[in-house]
Design an enzyme around this catalytic site. Structure first.
Site, PDB file in Angstrom:
ATOM      1  CB  VAL A 670      31.524  45.069 -41.705  1.00 40.01           C
ATOM      2  CG1 VAL A 670      30.197  45.661 -42.104  1.00 40.01           C
ATOM      3  CG2 VAL A 670      31.916  43.898 -42.614  1.00 40.01           C
ATOM      4  CG  ASP A 797      43.731  30.696 -37.395  1.00 43.27           C
ATOM      5  OD1 ASP A 797      44.042  30.621 -36.193  1.00 43.27           O
ATOM      6  OD2 ASP A 797      43.629  31.763 -38.016  1.00 43.27           O
TER       7      ASP A 797
END
Length: 963
Positions: A670, A797
């Site tokens: 994916v 992040d």
């Protein structure tokens, strides 16, 4: 009646003072009762506060409270001090503290979480000398503080207090310190004249607490002050010259106000002054030379004003100066020639002025210079050769000047520097091989110069590079294939040069790349099919000499304009062409001739025949091996797959490694990341899991000098961080499989993808209540990392692609590959010299500070909030060159109409007030000054208060995105 009332007042006072005299007598006469009262209160405290910190108190009979940690008593056993600073408590302070401890002199509750507003009963503590309630998330109003007439230290900083400001502090004539820093929710108030009674006051910190009006001249009467901080308020008018009477003043902070006029000459009288900061105001006039002659001046910050004239030469003779920050003014003339010669200068920022002349040659002489920022001026000449010795440099920015000549070779190879910006000058010469020594370099900007020659392959040794901009120079030769090793590279601008040869296939390894611009060169050959792995990022190849078919995935991505000006390019599918038969000089690729087709068909027949034979042999071999394997298993021996991976589980799992490994096939892929592949796997039980397969050093080229391969570091960070975390808003790591070839991380599967796709690519529109729930959930997850873990964890992040959504659109923070544990060493903050994160979400201080702090996460979260509110991406062309969503919002929100204009139009205006309330939170989170940003605990509280009412019966509900 009047006479009777007049007589009652002294009677009350007499009763009050007599009662005070009786208290010590009563305590001395009844020590058992006093001990019992103290024990009762400490028992109440243990019941009122959550957390384990108070478990150290043994409230058993016979244990005297004076033996408790944090408790001090006088010689008669009476409690005089309660110091619980930073004990991670959460709850209510029981009322009546001073009826139990009437001799209490010190009460320190700072850095805890106090519920229920200002604690009741504290104002009864008439002997109290120090009250510290800083960073306790206090809400509500502050009562009249006048009864605390013995108070010397009052700390109410970093809270959420509201209502009328307690100007009653001006009646506490024993005060030495008053600190209301960062309480932005007070009603507007003015400094009362009564403060002149505070003759013993040494520190007055009234920063960001809604103070408005002018700075009154009577402040000059507070001659004991050595610290005056009035920043972040709504002060107007000029700085009164009477401040020059504060002969003991050492620190003067007036930044972030709306002050006008000039700096008063009288500031030159303050012979003990070490720090002046009047930045971000509307000051005019010149910088007084007397100020620059102050004998102890260390910090002079006047940036973002409208100052004119030159920088006084006297500042160059200072022996104490460490910081000179004067950017965004209209200063002219030359920099003092001796600047930095006699002092240990650490910061020089004079950017965005009208300064000219040559750069001062000895700014590095003190050996401390870390930040050298002179961009957007009119400096000329060459970079002094002495700068090659500036080893501590972290940021070196001289762009947009008139500098020329060769760049000193050692500048580009400085060991600690992580931003070098030489753009928009007239530098010549080639890029030296020493660039490979810049191991911490993250941003290298050389655009718009006259640099030439080939790029040295040694650039690949600068492994922390995130942004390269070499555009509009005269670089030539091939693009080095070694650039493909720069795995962290996010932006690569090579347009407007003279590069030749083919596009290197190795660029497809730059999985972190967002922008690749190779336009306006002389590149030849085909566009490598492998570059399609970089999609959906921006890829620009226009105006070269490329030829052959454009790879179909690039066309499907809508990048047709990215290939214009390449006459040799063509498309195999004519549906991409318009009615005229071509798009931007791109035509249909010619069909192969019939002879070639026949020959090709013959080759295909042979190839297929061979394939059938090979496939048959493979099937036979597989059956034989399977049968042999089953025999071995029946005999009780261990199969290969059962010992091929080492397994480490963090949650109870109902699957084994064989079920995971057998499902690692192409149809289950994916996504692909910078260091591996992600699979969606349905287990036999029907459960869905996500598996991240990380390659190891054995399966990939090792990094230079034998350094740990990034995927190994990512695995270590991910496992160490996620393995021990349990929170509903942080993605669950079930287990980890490791062997010499690859590492597998098995996560819970999130069916609604990530927030970026939901906001910017989803077919439906997330309604505001859903967006608010996402924001609150992420905030709660980050608050857990920052405040509930010991030591805390910074994610580093935070961005919308790292926020995953489950079936109910509840968020979970993911991707902890760059997370950092804030483990204090020797009392210092954890630090990093490598920028981790993503452009558009990075806090501004990350570009120049070596400290990794939780406030960087707060900033990134603020950007995500703005995405949720506006529906915009962090960086869009509409915002302007080098501008982001924060700049765009700040330009709009000066009026309510402008604030409404930034809201996502797709939401129809049903929750305007609630969205504006959250917008205020986002603006605070993205404040340039880290100390002005709230903590994540504060953000959670504010978002909770801004929760929208779901009026489903009255308002239409917008459909959620279906992903």
């Amino acid at each position: 009646m009047a006479a009777k009332a007049a007589l009652s007042i002294p009677l009350i006072l007499i009763f009050y003072y007599v009662s005070l005299l009786l208290i010590p007598c009563y305590e001395a006469t009844h020590p058992a009762d006093q001990y019992s009262s103290s024990s009762q209160y400490f028992t109440l405290m243990k019941q009122s506060f959550a957390g384990d910190s108070l478990s150290r108190w043994d409230v058993a009979p016979g244990v005297h409270p004076c033996n408790y940690t944090g408790v001090a008593c006088d010689e008669d056993g009476r409690v005089t001090a309660l110091d619980l600073l930073g004990w991670s408590l959460e709850g209510h302070l029981p009322p009546g503290i001073c009826s139990h401890f009437p001799r209490l002199r010190i009460l320190r509750l700072g850095h805890n979480l106090i519920r229920g507003g200002f604690p009741a009963g504290i104002t009864d503590c008439s002997f109290l000398q120090e009250l510290d309630l800083g960073r306790t998330n206090l809400t509500g109003a502050v009562p009249d503080l006048s009864p605390l007439f013995s108070l010397r230290v009052l700390n109410m900083s970093y809270n959420l207090l509201s209502g009328d400001f307690p100007v009653s502090f001006a009646n506490l004539t024993e005060l030495r310190v008053v600190d209301f820093n960062e309480n932005p929710n007070f009603s507007m108030w003015k400094l009362p004249r009564e403060v002149t009674k505070l003759r013993k006051l040494r520190r007055m910190i009234l920063t960001t607490c809604s103070l408005w009006g002018t700075i009154p001249a009577f402040v000059g009467n507070l001659t004991s002050l050595y610290d005056l901080e009035l920043s972040g308020n709504y002060l107007v008018g000029s700085i009164p010259p009477e401040i020059g009477n504060l002969k003991n003043l050492q620190l003067l902070e007036l930044y972030y106000n709306q002050l006008t006029g000039s700096l008063p000459e009288e500031l030159g009288n303050l012979s003990r002054l070490t720090d002046i900061d009047a930045s971000v105001n509307r000051l005019t006039g010149v910088i007084p030379e007397r100020v620059c002659r102050l004998p102890k001046l260390r910090v002079l910050q006047l940036y973002n004003n409208s100052l004119i004239g030159g920088i006084p030469q006297a500042i160059g003779n200072s022996t104490t100066l460490t910081t000179l920050s004067l950017y965004e003014n209209s200063l002219s003339g030359e920099l003092p020639r001796n600047l930095g010669k006699f002092s240990k200068l650490n910061v020089l920022d004079v950017s965005e002025n009208r300064l000219r002349g040559e750069l001062p040659p000895e700014v590095c002489r003190g050996g401390n210079l870390q930040y050298f920022l002179v961009l957007d001026n009119q400096f000329s000449g060459e970079i002094p050769a002495e700068y090659a010795n500036c080893e501590p440099l972290l940021r070196f920015r001289v762009s947009s000047n008139r500098l020329g000549g060769y760049v000193p070779e050692s500048i580009l190879g400085l060991p600690h520097v992580y931003i070098i910006d030489l753009g928009y000058n007239g530098f010549v010469g080639s890029l030296p091989k020493s660039i490979g020594n810049a191991r911490n370099l993250s941003t290298l900007i050389l655009k718009n110069n006259r640099l030439s020659g080939p790029l040295p392959p040694e650039i690949a040794r600068a492994t922390n590079l995130i942004k390269i901009d070499f555009s509009d120079n005269f670089f030539s030769g091939p693009i080095p294939s070694e650039i493909g090793r720069l795995r962290k590279l996010n932006l690569l601008y090579l347009q407007g040069n003279q590069f030749v040869s083919a596009i290197p296939e190795s660029l497809s390894a730059l999985n972190s790349l967002n922008v690749l611009n190779l336009s306006n060169n002389n590149l030849t050959g085909r566009i490598p099919e492998s570059l399609c792995d970089l999609l959906p990022n921006s890829l620009i190849f226009s105006n070269n000499q490329l030829s052959g078919p454009v790879p179909l995935p690039l066309l499907n991505e809508g990048l047709i304009d990215s290939f214009s000006g390449n006459p040799g390019l063509c498309v195999n599918n004519p549906t991409f062409l318009n009615s005229s038969g071509s798009v931007q000089n791109i035509s249909v690729c010619p069909k192969p001739n019939k002879l070639g087709v026949k020959r090709l068909n013959r080759i295909w027949v042979i190839a297929i025949s061979v394939s059938v034979v090979v496939l048959g042999l493979l099937l036979f071999l597989k059956r034989w091996l399977t049968r042999e394997k089953q025999v071995i298993d029946q005999e009780g021996l261990t199969s290969w797959s059962s010992f091929s991976y080492d397994v480490r589980s963090f949650h109870k799992v109902s699957f084994d490694q064989r079920e995971i490994v057998d499902a690692l096939i192409d149809k289950n892929i994916v996504g692909r990341g910078g260091s591996g592949t992600v699979y969606k796997i349905e287990l036999g039980s029907g459960q869905l899991v996500a598996v991240k397969k990380l390659w190891t050093k054995k399966t990939k080229d090792p990094s230079p000098d034998g350094e740990l391969f990034p995927a190994d570091r990512e695995l270590k960070a991910e496992v160490e961080t996620l393995g021990n975390i349990r929170h509903k808003n942080i993605v669950k790591l079930y287990c980890c499989f490791t062997n010499s070839d690859s590492n597998l991380l098995v996560y819970e599967y999130m069916p609604n993808g990530n927030l970026w796709d939901a906001l910017h690519r989803g077919k439906g529109v997330l309604d505001w209540p859903t967006r608010h729930g996402i924001a609150l959930g992420v905030a709660q997850g980050l608050a857990y990392l920052h405040h509930d873990l010991l030591p805390p964890i910074i994610h580093r992040d935070i961005k919308s692609t790292n926020i995953l959504l489950n079936a109910e659109f509840q968020p979970k923070v993911a991707d902890f590959g760059v997370a950092k544990v804030l483990q204090a060493r020797g009392g210092k903050d954890s630090s990093t010299t490598v920028i981790a994160g993503t452009y558009g979400y990075l806090a501004p201080e990350y570009a120049y500070s070596s400290k990794a702090t939780v406030k960087c996460d707060v900033y990134s979260f603020g950007v995500v909030l703005m995405e949720l509110i506006t529906g915009r991406k962090p960086i869009e062309s509409e915002f302007g060159e080098n501008k982001n969503i924060i700049f765009w919002v700040s330009q709009k929100v000066s009026t309510k109409e402008g604030a409404i204009d930034v809201l996502d139009k797709r939401l129809g205006g049903s929750f305007t007030d609630e969205m504006i309330q959250v917008l205020r939170i986002a603006i605070r989170c993205t404040c340039n000054t880290p100390s002005h940003r709230p903590t994540m605990n504060e953000v959670v509280l504010q978002l909770t208060e801004a929760e929208p009412c779901r009026l489903e019966a009255a308002l239409p509900t917008l459909p959620k995105a279906k992903l």
